[in-house]
Enzyme design. Structure first.
Site, mmCIF file in Angstrom:
data_model
loop_
_atom_site.group_PDB
_atom_site.id
_atom_site.type_symbol
_atom_site.label_atom_id
_atom_site.label_comp_id
_atom_site.label_asym_id
_atom_site.label_seq_id
_atom_site.Cartn_x
_atom_site.Cartn_y
_atom_site.Cartn_z
ATOM 1 N N THR B 52 6.393 1.146 -10.223
ATOM 2 C CA THR B 52 5.607 1.320 -11.560
ATOM 3 C C THR B 52 4.467 2.130 -10.992
ATOM 4 O O THR B 52 3.951 3.039 -11.841
ATOM 5 C CB THR B 52 5.123 -0.015 -12.233
ATOM 6 O OG1 THR B 52 6.252 -0.519 -12.720
ATOM 7 C CG2 THR B 52 4.187 0.192 -13.267
ATOM 8 N N SER B 179 11.717 1.803 -5.297
ATOM 9 C CA SER B 179 11.283 0.594 -5.449
ATOM 10 C C SER B 179 11.918 -0.411 -4.390
ATOM 11 O O SER B 179 13.031 -0.086 -4.223
ATOM 12 C CB SER B 179 11.505 -0.101 -6.848
ATOM 13 O OG SER B 179 11.665 -1.588 -6.701
ATOM 14 N N THR B 219 -5.571 -1.682 2.038
ATOM 15 C CA THR B 219 -4.793 -2.029 2.955
ATOM 16 C C THR B 219 -3.404 -2.256 2.600
ATOM 17 O O THR B 219 -2.931 -3.051 1.743
ATOM 18 C CB THR B 219 -5.364 -3.403 3.645
ATOM 19 O OG1 THR B 219 -6.671 -3.287 3.744
ATOM 20 C CG2 THR B 219 -4.669 -3.904 4.858
ATOM 21 N N CYS B 305 11.990 -5.771 -18.316
ATOM 22 C CA CYS B 305 10.775 -5.418 -19.083
ATOM 23 C C CYS B 305 10.675 -5.521 -20.474
ATOM 24 O O CYS B 305 9.753 -5.420 -21.140
ATOM 25 C CB CYS B 305 10.304 -4.005 -18.637
ATOM 26 S SG CYS B 305 10.495 -3.481 -16.938
#
Lengths: 100, 382
Positions: B52, B179, B219, B305
């Site tokens: 995303t 992903s 990070t 989703c």
């Protein structure tokens, strides 16, 4: 990566069979149904593959490495178990699903 | 991953001590593993929090960087929500977006894309494998087209990575979203592939310490990155075996369903598809009822989703699937770890409940009698 001694010594049939059995035993230790099934299927498949003699040593070394992975992961999976899946119950529930 | 959640807790960006060096080394190994799976160079991989974020970066970032000269983006109506929503954001900022329709089989026409291109088109974004129906878009043709017309080609590869062979060079892909959790890696990490030759520039979404070539400050999570890399390495090794296994399961599932019940429709192309994602509709029954009956089997109608809303999927609507059929659609996902016993159970359950629901469905009865449901006047005139 392999020490001089293992590189020089050829992998014997006994070693291979022993590794195969060890992998299958270790795979049975997974708490997770799907990982257990996959481990069994994949080990059997891989050992059944045709292999040219030159690549046997490398495949064996990989197998030994994977044995370590399976043993560690099976132990960890038993530390954090999830509830058994529907598919795992011995007389598994009839395909009843939602109440009417 | 575990060493990085326990003993090796160093920050990979700390340059001055061994904890940092070992974490950085591990992250760089992971980066190379991700790159290898798509035929890219490790320097072209930017770790993100997921696909995303990568999609947002690609769409918004490219459009923003070239905003002075390029004011147009081309995409399809079946893209993942994060791409569509990012495009909507662009429209709010004055960028024109063309949302191309797809054919009944879910595939976009390369000619339609070519016709939609304008001299000021910055980006074409077409997903590789659709998450709801599993169709595979014509990436090679689209990549060649975009390269010929000097437009950047972005593809959301979240569902494709490790499942179909991908080579960003051969396919002329300039940006690709990846992903980890779609290939059995951890949730919370992904990557954006950003081509370096010819260079793709983009404005970062997140500014700060300049990590990831300045494209994504923050990070990095060594444990997650290492997990992602390992998942990619496994996928590279097992892709062939997975494909054979999943193909077998998919055939078993489909044959099991179609041999026992009629009026089962596959949504999406039957030829250009990824076998592990099967979306079927069962005529004459109500989808939510079937879904509740199948609650022992982790299926979905639509994707995670969109599963919260009751609206039929926009992807199925874009395919022109009849509203009634769209409501009865079920997506079956098959993967590396799925077993034949599970497929058989899913078939048994689905067949049983489809038959039960059809038995009590007046609509199904009418359909059997040959009545055209569409011609029925449901409300009375007063």
């Amino acid at each position: 990566m392999s020490s001089p001694s293992t590189a020089a010594a050829a992998v014997s049939r006994t070693d291979i069979v022993r590794l195969y059995r060890a992998l299958l035993t270790a795979g049975r230790g997974f708490a997770d149904y799907n990982f257990r099934a996959h481990a069994r299927r994949r080990v059997v498949e891989t050992f059944r593959e045709e292999r040219d003699p030159g690549s046997v040593a490398e495949a064996y070394a990989f197998g030994v490495n994977q044995l370590g992975v399976v043993r560690r992961q099976a132990t960890i999976s038993r530390m954090y178990e999830a509830a058994p899946l529907v598919i795992e119950s011995p007389g598994r529930p009839p395909a009843g699903g939602a109440p009417q | 991953m575990l060493p990085h959640l326990t003993a090796q807790y160093g920050n990979p960006h700390s340059r001055t001590h061994a904890y940092g060096w070992e974490s950085e080394a591990a992250v760089e190994v992971a980066r190379a593993q991700v790159a290898a799976l798509i035929g890219a160079d490790a320097k072209e991989i930017v770790f993100t929090s997921g696909a995303t974020e990568a999609n947002n970066m690609a769409v918004k970032g490219v459009a923003a960087f070239y905003a002075s000269k390029k004011r147009h983006v081309v995409t399809t109506q079946t893209e993942h929500k994060c791409v569509l929503d990012s495009c909507r954001q662009l429209e709010a900022r004055g960028v024109d977006v063309t949302y191309l329709p797809v054919a009944k089989d879910g595939l976009v026409s390369v000619d339609a894309v070519a016709d939609a291109l304008r001299p000021d088109t910055a980006l074409v974004s077409v997903m590789a494998v659709n998450n709801e129906i599993g169709v595979v878009q014509p990436l090679a043709e689209l990549g060649a087209l975009c390269r010929a017309r000097s437009v950047f080609f972005h593809t959301d590869g979240a569902q494709a990575l490790g499942k179909i062979p991908l080579d960003v060079g051969a396919l002329n892909i300039d940006l690709m979203s990846l992903s980890a959790h779609k290939i059995y890696g951890p949730k919370g990490v992904g990557a954006l592939y950003v081509r370096r030759r010819p260079r793709v520039r983009l404005e970062p979404l997140i500014h700060g310490g300049g990590q990831e070539r300045g494209l994504r400050s923050g990070t990095l999570p060594p444990a997650l990155a290492v997990g992602f890399g390992a998942a990619c390495a496994v996928a590279a090794r097992d892709m062939g075996a997975d494909e054979a296994w999943i193909g077998r399961l998919a055939a078993r599932l489909l044959d099991g369903l179609t041999s026992q019940i009629e009026q089962v429709f596959i949504n999406g192309s039957t030829s250009d598809r990824y076998a592990g994602n099967l979306n079927v509709s069962f005529a004459g029954i109500e989808g939510e009822s079937l879904l509740m009956a199948l609650k022992d089997v982790a299926v979905s109608s639509g994707s995670a989703c969109t599963s919260a809303s009751l609206e039929p999927s926009y992807v199925l609507r874009a395919l022109g699937v009849d509203e009634e059929l769209a409501h009865t659609s079920i997506r079956f996902g098959l993967g590396r770890f799925t077993t034949e016993a599970e497929v058989d159970y899913a078939v048994e359950l689905a067949v049983k409940h489809v038959k039960r629901l059809r038995d009590m469905s007046p609509l199904w009865e009418m359909m059997q009698e040959g009545v055209d449901i569409k011609s029925i006047q449901w409300s009375q005139e007063h």
